[in-house]
Design an enzyme around this catalytic site. Structure first.
Site, mmCIF file in Angstrom:
data_model
loop_
_atom_site.group_PDB
_atom_site.id
_atom_site.type_symbol
_atom_site.label_atom_id
_atom_site.label_comp_id
_atom_site.label_asym_id
_atom_site.label_seq_id
_atom_site.Cartn_x
_atom_site.Cartn_y
_atom_site.Cartn_z
ATOM 1 N N HIS A 1 0.801 -1.229 0.000
ATOM 2 C CA HIS A 1 0.000 0.000 0.000
ATOM 3 C C HIS A 1 0.831 1.275 0.000
ATOM 4 C CE1 HIS A 1 -3.306 -2.778 0.540
ATOM 5 N NE2 HIS A 1 -3.941 -1.874 -0.163
ATOM 6 N N ARG B 1 -15.450 1.293 -1.629
ATOM 7 C CA ARG B 1 -15.273 -0.028 -1.035
ATOM 8 C C ARG B 1 -15.408 0.097 0.478
ATOM 9 N NH1 ARG B 1 -9.612 -2.948 -1.774
ATOM 10 N NH2 ARG B 1 -8.883 -1.431 -0.249
ATOM 11 N N GLU C 1 -11.272 -10.971 -5.446
ATOM 12 C CA GLU C 1 -9.838 -11.012 -5.132
ATOM 13 C C GLU C 1 -9.445 -12.319 -4.471
ATOM 14 O OE1 GLU C 1 -8.925 -7.534 -2.769
ATOM 15 O OE2 GLU C 1 -10.829 -7.637 -1.716
ATOM 16 N N ASP D 1 -4.599 -8.696 -4.739
ATOM 17 C CA ASP D 1 -4.804 -9.851 -3.870
ATOM 18 C C ASP D 1 -5.056 -11.118 -4.675
ATOM 19 O OD1 ASP D 1 -4.407 -8.961 -1.228
ATOM 20 O OD2 ASP D 1 -6.268 -7.821 -1.333
ATOM 21 N N CYS E 1 -9.769 -3.156 -10.404
ATOM 22 C CA CYS E 1 -9.185 -2.043 -9.669
ATOM 23 C C CYS E 1 -7.816 -2.398 -9.098
ATOM 24 C CB CYS E 1 -10.126 -1.557 -8.577
ATOM 25 S SG CYS E 1 -10.533 -2.847 -7.408
HETATM 26 C C1 PEP Z 1 -6.634 -5.528 -4.819
HETATM 27 O O1 PEP Z 1 -6.473 -6.409 -3.972
HETATM 28 O O2 PEP Z 1 -6.346 -5.667 -6.029
HETATM 29 C C2 PEP Z 1 -7.172 -4.215 -4.440
HETATM 30 C C3 PEP Z 1 -7.481 -3.319 -5.343
HETATM 31 O O3 PEP Z 1 -7.301 -3.935 -3.114
HETATM 32 P P1 PEP Z 1 -6.074 -3.566 -2.148
HETATM 33 O O4 PEP Z 1 -4.877 -3.293 -3.016
HETATM 34 O O5 PEP Z 1 -6.478 -2.388 -1.354
HETATM 35 O O6 PEP Z 1 -5.944 -4.815 -1.339
HETATM 36 MG MG MG Z 2 -7.356 -6.282 -1.995
#
Ligand code: PEP
Ligand code: MG
Length: 571
Positions: free
Chosen positions: A189, A332, A431, A455, A502
């Protein structure tokens, strides 16, 4: 000169001095003292310096992230002015004839232990506050630097073992020209946030912290993943040139800001952005985003000492919806866990946090937290084009439960006479491979899918997205992933629903032509990827890419896929 290769996490080139962001050594020796007055004076000097630093950090946070995030520093300032903490430290110096360091440490620890063991959650949070501020005061007593991104006031590149998402949120773009870390991957992140902040970054260098000394020059090439410590004059000149070329390239992309995204045959493709805070919306609009495909609401819960209230959440969601007008905004619900922690919930440590008690799993059990968020979202829905999605759904039952809670809250609001839009699509993230495999069954019940490849890839390949040692298994072009993605898109279309993506894969140059051919409806990416993607899509034929679908899906390796896509698209 030292050259390290890491993972390119946020594009652009940074050239500046090293600023190491590492926890300082706060060890001290307890000493008998002769002049307690001198020690009390030292204590107050350290307290004053800490207070003025916290004021600066608070102001900075307010500007960068908004009022709610700045509150934690107000709490810290209160601790530093609290006579019930400060007086006992002074008393200890005088009665025990010990140095200020020992008096501070022992007194603070006594309070921390006392508060930690209380039943009351509010008091437990105060223990965390005391712990935080004591470290800062101790650093000043010991005369060691207490590194803090918000206090930087000259151009630097941050070098750290890792940056937490909240560290990253604190970075001030004016001075922080780039960052580089030992650990992490492209989808950790902090890397994702660097892209929203448009700060060049290279992560996962394995050992940059042991190679880069404070104030030495460093180059971070976030396009290719190179990091150079103590570069030669020629290298500095070479990278300055690259920097200029990158700026020129950005100007070219910017020409398409207000143009629609169309393929070479004129078919429209929806390009939307991922955001973490209402402040990110400006970047979405500046980069020509056609909506928000993922609002990661957990950042509203992080970097604070308590849960955000319904009103705070309502304000944040309304602000995003209003700024985006009639453009779609997919919000989300809370996806905490994995690399995103909430200290104040005091969840037990887990062996495998990415496979643990997180996201919808936590929300269904702690529905007190979940309901507050849903109410805030439903109330905000009247301000724009809201769509809601649930993260980390593994079973149909979880989706049904989450949706039922949403409907209960809607009914309660209706009964209270509150306005709620009756046109909110409710979807889910795909995911977890289990849901991609039986996407047909899910497609009957959801309004849309958004594929979270960050994920989905880590779970399909069984490779931790934070671990640079297995980052070679982050393979968006692996046919296993492409077949799952295809399955989800086909399932959605069979039920007349739409499928978006996403995860970071949606903005990837090699993946875009493939996804176009698979019929993906919505591409959601870092705001800075939108214009390059729009430029690329104008030269791609969806029909042609669709004709390669079966061939690509039956390939054996990611390398074959890459070679094939390059051959077909890079003439
Ligand atoms: C993902 O898992 O692709 C996603 C968009 O969510 P995050 O990156 O916040 O886990
Ligand atoms: Mg995710």
């Amino acid at each position: 000169m030292t050259h390290l290769q890491g993972i390119a996490a946020s594009s652009g080139i940074a050239i500046a001095k090293v600023y190491p962001l590492e926890a300082p050594d706060l060890s001290y020796s307890k000493q008998d003292i002769q002049q307690p007055e001198e020690e009390v004076k030292r204590l107050h000097e350290a307290l004053d310096t800490s207070k003025s630093e916290l004021e600066t950090i608070k102001e900075h946070t307010k500007k960068q992230l908004g009022d709610e995030h700045a509150e934690i520093f107000s709490a810290h300032l209160l601790v530093l002015s609290d006579p019930e903490l400060i007086q006992p430290i002074e008393d200890k110096i005088k009665s025990d004839n010990v140095n200020a360091e020992a008096a501070l440490d022992e007194t603070a620890n006594m309070f921390i232990d006392m508060f930690k063991n209380m039943d009351n959650e509010y008091m437990r949070e105060r223990a965390a506050d005391i712990q935080d501020v004591t470290k800062r005061v101790m650093a000043h007593l010991l005369n060691v630097t207490f590194p803090d991104p918000a206090l930087i006031n000259e151009e630097v590149v941050i070098v750290a073992d890792d940056l937490t998402p909240s560290d990253t949120a604190q970075l001030n773009k004016q001075y922080v020209k780039g960052f580089t870390t030992d650990i992490g991957g492209r989808t950790s992140h902090s890397a994702i946030m660097a892209r929203s902040l448009e700060i060049p970054a290279v992560v996962g260098t394995k050992n940059i912290t042991s190679q880069a000394e404070k104030d030495s020059m460093i180059i971070v090439d976030g396009i290719n993943g190179d990091v150079i410590v103590n570069p030669t004059d020629e290298q500095v000149a070479e990278y300055k040139k690259k920097q200029d070329e990158f700026e020129e390239q950005k100007k070219e992309w910017a020409k398409l800001k207000d143009e629609p995204t169309v393929t070479s045959e004129g078919e429209h493709v929806e390009l939307v952005a991922n955001i973490g805070t209402p402040e990110d919306v400006e970047g979405v609009l500046n980069n020509g985003g056609e909506g928000v495909g993922l609002y990661r609401t957990e950042f509203l819960y992080m970097g604070k000492s308590q849960l955000p209230t319904e009103e705070e959440q309502y304000d944040a969601y309304s602000s995003v919806l209003k700024q985006m007008g009639d453009k779609p905004v997919v919000v989300r619900t809370l996806d905490i866990g994995g690399d995103k922690e909430l200290d104040y919930l005091e969840l037990p440590d887990e062996m495998n946090p990415f496979l643990g008690y997180r996201a919808i799993r936590l929300c269904l059990e702690r529905d007190d937290i979940f309901r507050v968020q849903l109410r805030a979202l439903l109330r905000a829905s009247v301000h724009g084009n809201l769509k809601i999605m649930f993260p980390m759904i593994a079973t149909l039952d979880e989706f049904r439960q989450a949706k039922a809670i949403l409907e209960e809250e809607r009914e309660k609001l209706n009964n209270e006479g509150q306005d709620v839009s009756d046109d909110i699509e409710v979807g889910m993230m795909v995911e977890i491979p289990a849901t991609a495999v039986i996407a047909r069954q899910f497609a009957k019940e959801v309004d849309f899918f958004s594929i979270g490849t960050n994920d989905l890839i880590q779970y399909t390949m069984a490779a931790d997205r934070m671990n640079e040692r297995v980052s070679y298994l982050y393979q968006p072009y692996n046919p296993a992933i492409l077949n799952l993605v295809n399955n989800v898109i086909e399932a959605a279309h069979a039920e007349g629903k739409w499928a978006g993506m996403c995860g970071e894969m949606a903005g990837d140059e090699i993946a875009i032509p493939i996804l176009l051919g698979l019929g993906l409806d919505e591409f959601s990416m870092s705001a800075t990827s939108i214009l390059p993607a729009r430029t690329q899509i104008r030269d791609l034929s969806k029909k042609e890419m669709a004709s390669y679908k079966e061939e690509i899906l039956s390939m054996g390796t990611a390398e074959e896929v890459v070679a094939f896509v390059k051959e077909k698209t890079q003439s």
